[in-house]
Design an enzyme around this catalytic site. Sequence first.
Site, PDB file in Angstrom:
ATOM      1  CE1 TYR A  29      -3.602   2.589   0.539  1.00 41.40           C
ATOM      2  CE2 TYR A  29      -2.340   3.292   2.459  1.00 41.40           C
ATOM      3  CZ  TYR A  29      -3.365   3.501   1.553  1.00 41.40           C
ATOM      4  OH  TYR A  29      -4.132   4.638   1.656  1.00 41.40           O
ATOM      5  CD  GLU A  51      -7.956   6.862   4.444  1.00 37.72           C
ATOM      6  OE1 GLU A  51      -7.938   6.759   5.694  1.00 37.72           O
ATOM      7  OE2 GLU A  51      -6.975   6.591   3.732  1.00 37.72           O
ATOM      8  CD1 TRP A  59      -3.445   1.159   6.346  1.00 34.87           C
ATOM      9  CD2 TRP A  59      -5.504   2.006   6.358  1.00 34.87           C
ATOM     10  NE1 TRP A  59      -3.784   1.453   5.045  1.00 34.87           N
ATOM     11  CE2 TRP A  59      -5.044   1.973   5.029  1.00 34.87           C
ATOM     12  CE3 TRP A  59      -6.786   2.500   6.638  1.00 34.87           C
ATOM     13  CZ2 TRP A  59      -5.828   2.422   3.964  1.00 34.87           C
ATOM     14  CZ3 TRP A  59      -7.564   2.940   5.570  1.00 34.87           C
ATOM     15  CH2 TRP A  59      -7.085   2.901   4.259  1.00 34.87           C
TER      16      TRP A  59
END
Length: 204
Positions: A29, A51, A59
Amino acid sequence: MSQNAGRNEPPEAGRRCDWCTSDPLYIAYHDEEWGVPEKDERALFERLVLEGMQAGLSWLTVLKKRAHMAERFHNFDPERLAAVDTEEIDDWLADEGLIRHRGKIEAMVGNARLVAEMQGGFTRLVWAFVDGVPVQSGFAVGTEVPALTDQSRRMAKTLKKIGFRFIGPTTCYAFMQSAGMVNDHLASCPGFERCGKIAASWTL
Protein backbone atom coordinates in the site's frame (compact mmCIF):
# COMPACT_ATOMS: atom_id res chain seq x y z
CA MET A 1 -4.88 6.43 6.45
CA SER A 2 -3.17 9.22 8.35
CA GLN A 3 0.62 9.28 8.37
CA ASN A 4 0.40 9.52 12.17
CA ALA A 5 -1.12 6.04 12.47
CA GLY A 6 0.98 3.04 13.46
CA ARG A 7 4.34 4.75 14.06
CA ASN A 8 7.51 2.69 14.41
CA GLU A 9 11.01 4.02 15.01
CA PRO A 10 11.91 6.92 12.65
CA PRO A 11 13.39 5.61 9.39
CA GLU A 12 16.97 6.08 8.30
CA ALA A 13 17.60 8.14 5.16
CA GLY A 14 16.15 6.44 2.11
CA ARG A 15 13.82 4.18 4.08
CA ARG A 16 10.04 4.05 4.04
CA CYS A 17 7.83 6.32 6.12
CA ASP A 18 7.74 5.42 9.77
CA TRP A 19 4.05 4.40 9.73
CA CYS A 20 4.75 1.58 7.29
CA THR A 21 5.11 -1.67 9.20
CA SER A 22 6.81 -4.82 7.90
CA ASP A 23 3.47 -6.37 6.94
CA PRO A 24 3.39 -7.08 3.18
CA LEU A 25 -0.02 -5.42 2.84
CA TYR A 26 1.29 -2.25 4.46
CA ILE A 27 4.41 -2.25 2.29
CA ALA A 28 2.45 -2.75 -0.94
CA TYR A 29 0.00 0.00 0.00
CA HIS A 30 2.80 2.40 0.93
CA ASP A 31 4.94 1.65 -2.12
CA GLU A 32 2.24 1.39 -4.78
CA GLU A 33 -0.70 3.58 -3.79
CA TRP A 34 -0.27 6.02 -0.92
CA GLY A 35 0.51 9.50 -2.17
CA VAL A 36 0.18 8.67 -5.88
CA PRO A 37 -2.09 11.27 -7.55
CA GLU A 38 -5.40 9.65 -8.47
CA LYS A 39 -8.19 11.06 -10.62
CA ASP A 40 -10.27 8.00 -11.51
CA GLU A 41 -13.63 8.55 -9.84
CA ARG A 42 -14.16 4.93 -8.82
CA ALA A 43 -10.69 4.71 -7.31
CA LEU A 44 -11.17 7.99 -5.47
CA PHE A 45 -14.48 6.81 -4.05
CA GLU A 46 -12.84 3.57 -2.91
CA ARG A 47 -10.18 5.58 -1.05
CA LEU A 48 -12.87 7.67 0.62
CA VAL A 49 -14.83 4.57 1.64
CA LEU A 50 -11.76 2.86 3.07
CA GLU A 51 -10.84 5.91 5.15
CA GLY A 52 -14.37 6.03 6.53
CA MET A 53 -14.30 2.31 7.27
CA GLN A 54 -11.13 2.74 9.32
CA ALA A 55 -12.80 4.84 12.03
CA GLY A 56 -12.19 3.03 15.33
CA LEU A 57 -10.18 0.27 13.67
CA SER A 58 -6.57 -0.38 12.71
CA TRP A 59 -5.54 0.31 9.13
CA LEU A 60 -4.26 -3.26 8.86
CA THR A 61 -7.80 -4.50 9.54
CA VAL A 62 -9.02 -2.42 6.60
CA LEU A 63 -6.24 -3.67 4.33
CA LYS A 64 -6.93 -7.30 5.23
CA LYS A 65 -10.63 -6.91 4.42
CA ARG A 66 -10.15 -4.70 1.39
CA ALA A 67 -10.21 -7.40 -1.29
CA HIS A 68 -13.38 -8.95 0.12
CA MET A 69 -14.99 -5.53 0.45
CA ALA A 70 -14.20 -4.86 -3.20
CA GLU A 71 -15.79 -8.17 -4.15
CA ARG A 72 -18.96 -7.61 -2.14
CA PHE A 73 -19.24 -3.85 -2.60
CA HIS A 74 -19.34 -3.99 -6.41
CA ASN A 75 -15.69 -2.90 -6.64
CA PHE A 76 -16.69 0.38 -4.98
CA ASP A 77 -18.38 1.51 -8.19
CA PRO A 78 -20.64 4.46 -7.25
CA GLU A 79 -23.20 3.73 -9.97
CA ARG A 80 -23.63 0.13 -8.85
CA LEU A 81 -23.60 0.97 -5.15
CA ALA A 82 -26.24 3.63 -5.74
CA ALA A 83 -28.69 0.87 -6.69
CA VAL A 84 -28.14 -1.20 -3.52
CA ASP A 85 -31.26 -1.88 -1.44
CA THR A 86 -31.80 -2.67 2.24
CA GLU A 87 -31.89 -6.42 1.57
CA GLU A 88 -28.35 -6.35 0.19
CA ILE A 89 -27.17 -4.19 3.07
CA ASP A 90 -28.60 -6.71 5.54
CA ASP A 91 -26.77 -9.48 3.68
CA TRP A 92 -23.50 -7.56 3.97
CA LEU A 93 -24.03 -7.13 7.70
CA ALA A 94 -24.11 -10.90 8.07
CA ASP A 95 -20.77 -11.33 6.26
CA GLU A 96 -17.92 -11.71 8.76
CA GLY A 97 -15.39 -10.87 6.07
CA LEU A 98 -16.66 -7.29 5.93
CA ILE A 99 -16.55 -4.42 8.39
CA ARG A 100 -20.02 -4.94 9.77
CA HIS A 101 -21.01 -1.47 10.86
CA ARG A 102 -24.43 -0.44 9.64
CA GLY A 103 -23.71 3.27 9.88
CA LYS A 104 -20.56 3.00 7.77
CA ILE A 105 -22.20 0.77 5.18
CA GLU A 106 -25.32 2.90 4.86
CA ALA A 107 -23.13 6.00 4.58
CA MET A 108 -21.14 4.33 1.78
CA VAL A 109 -24.34 3.62 -0.17
CA GLY A 110 -25.74 7.09 0.45
CA ASN A 111 -22.46 8.73 -0.52
CA ALA A 112 -22.29 6.59 -3.66
CA ARG A 113 -25.68 7.93 -4.70
CA LEU A 114 -24.42 11.48 -4.31
CA VAL A 115 -21.31 10.73 -6.38
CA ALA A 116 -23.42 9.06 -9.06
CA GLU A 117 -25.64 12.14 -9.21
CA MET A 118 -22.58 14.30 -9.90
CA GLN A 119 -22.13 12.51 -13.23
CA GLY A 120 -18.35 12.65 -13.20
CA GLY A 121 -17.99 15.81 -11.14
CA PHE A 122 -16.68 14.17 -7.96
CA THR A 123 -13.06 14.14 -9.10
CA ARG A 124 -12.96 17.85 -9.84
CA LEU A 125 -14.85 18.64 -6.65
CA VAL A 126 -12.34 17.01 -4.31
CA TRP A 127 -9.26 18.08 -6.25
CA ALA A 128 -10.45 21.69 -6.17
CA PHE A 129 -9.38 21.89 -2.52
CA VAL A 130 -5.73 21.81 -3.68
CA ASP A 131 -6.46 23.77 -6.87
CA GLY A 132 -6.00 20.61 -8.92
CA VAL A 133 -2.28 20.41 -8.13
CA PRO A 134 -0.68 17.77 -5.83
CA VAL A 135 0.91 19.46 -2.81
CA GLN A 136 4.50 18.35 -2.12
CA SER A 137 4.97 18.55 1.66
CA GLY A 138 8.54 17.27 2.14
CA PHE A 139 8.34 16.67 5.89
CA ALA A 140 11.60 15.86 7.62
CA VAL A 141 12.04 12.85 9.93
CA GLY A 142 10.73 13.76 13.36
CA THR A 143 8.31 16.37 12.02
CA GLU A 144 4.74 15.96 13.19
CA VAL A 145 2.68 15.42 10.05
CA PRO A 146 -0.75 17.09 10.42
CA ALA A 147 -3.85 15.00 10.93
CA LEU A 148 -6.01 17.68 9.31
CA THR A 149 -5.60 21.00 7.51
CA ASP A 150 -7.66 24.00 6.49
CA GLN A 151 -8.19 22.30 3.12
CA SER A 152 -9.50 19.11 4.73
CA ARG A 153 -11.79 21.14 6.98
CA ARG A 154 -13.23 22.89 3.95
CA MET A 155 -13.60 19.58 2.10
CA ALA A 156 -15.45 18.00 5.03
CA LYS A 157 -17.73 21.01 5.38
CA THR A 158 -18.52 21.01 1.66
CA LEU A 159 -19.17 17.27 1.46
CA LYS A 160 -21.38 17.35 4.55
CA LYS A 161 -23.37 20.23 3.07
CA ILE A 162 -23.97 18.14 -0.05
CA GLY A 163 -25.17 15.27 2.15
CA PHE A 164 -22.13 13.00 2.60
CA ARG A 165 -21.99 11.06 5.86
CA PHE A 166 -19.16 9.61 7.94
CA ILE A 167 -17.01 12.49 6.76
CA GLY A 168 -14.83 14.69 8.94
CA PRO A 169 -11.71 16.81 8.46
CA THR A 170 -9.39 14.03 9.70
CA THR A 171 -10.95 11.46 7.40
CA CYS A 172 -10.79 13.94 4.52
CA TYR A 173 -7.11 14.64 5.13
CA ALA A 174 -6.29 10.94 5.24
CA PHE A 175 -8.20 10.66 1.96
CA MET A 176 -6.17 13.52 0.49
CA GLN A 177 -2.93 11.81 1.54
CA SER A 178 -4.04 8.50 0.10
CA ALA A 179 -5.18 9.98 -3.21
CA GLY A 180 -2.01 12.03 -3.69
CA MET A 181 -3.65 15.42 -3.32
CA VAL A 182 -0.86 15.90 -0.81
CA ASN A 183 2.44 14.03 -0.95
CA ASP A 184 3.09 13.42 2.75
CA HIS A 185 5.80 10.81 2.37
CA LEU A 186 8.72 11.89 4.52
CA ALA A 187 11.38 13.65 2.46
CA SER A 188 13.78 10.82 3.32
CA CYS A 189 11.37 8.17 2.01
CA PRO A 190 11.82 6.99 -1.59
CA GLY A 191 8.08 7.44 -1.96
CA PHE A 192 8.41 11.21 -1.73
CA GLU A 193 10.57 11.46 -4.82
CA ARG A 194 8.60 8.75 -6.63
CA CYS A 195 5.24 10.47 -6.08
CA GLY A 196 6.79 13.86 -6.77
CA LYS A 197 7.95 12.76 -10.20
CA ILE A 198 4.45 11.51 -11.00
CA ALA A 199 2.95 14.77 -9.78
CA ALA A 200 5.35 16.84 -11.90
CA SER A 201 3.78 15.57 -15.12
CA TRP A 202 0.31 14.98 -13.74
CA THR A 203 -2.76 16.81 -14.99
CA LEU A 204 -6.33 16.66 -13.77
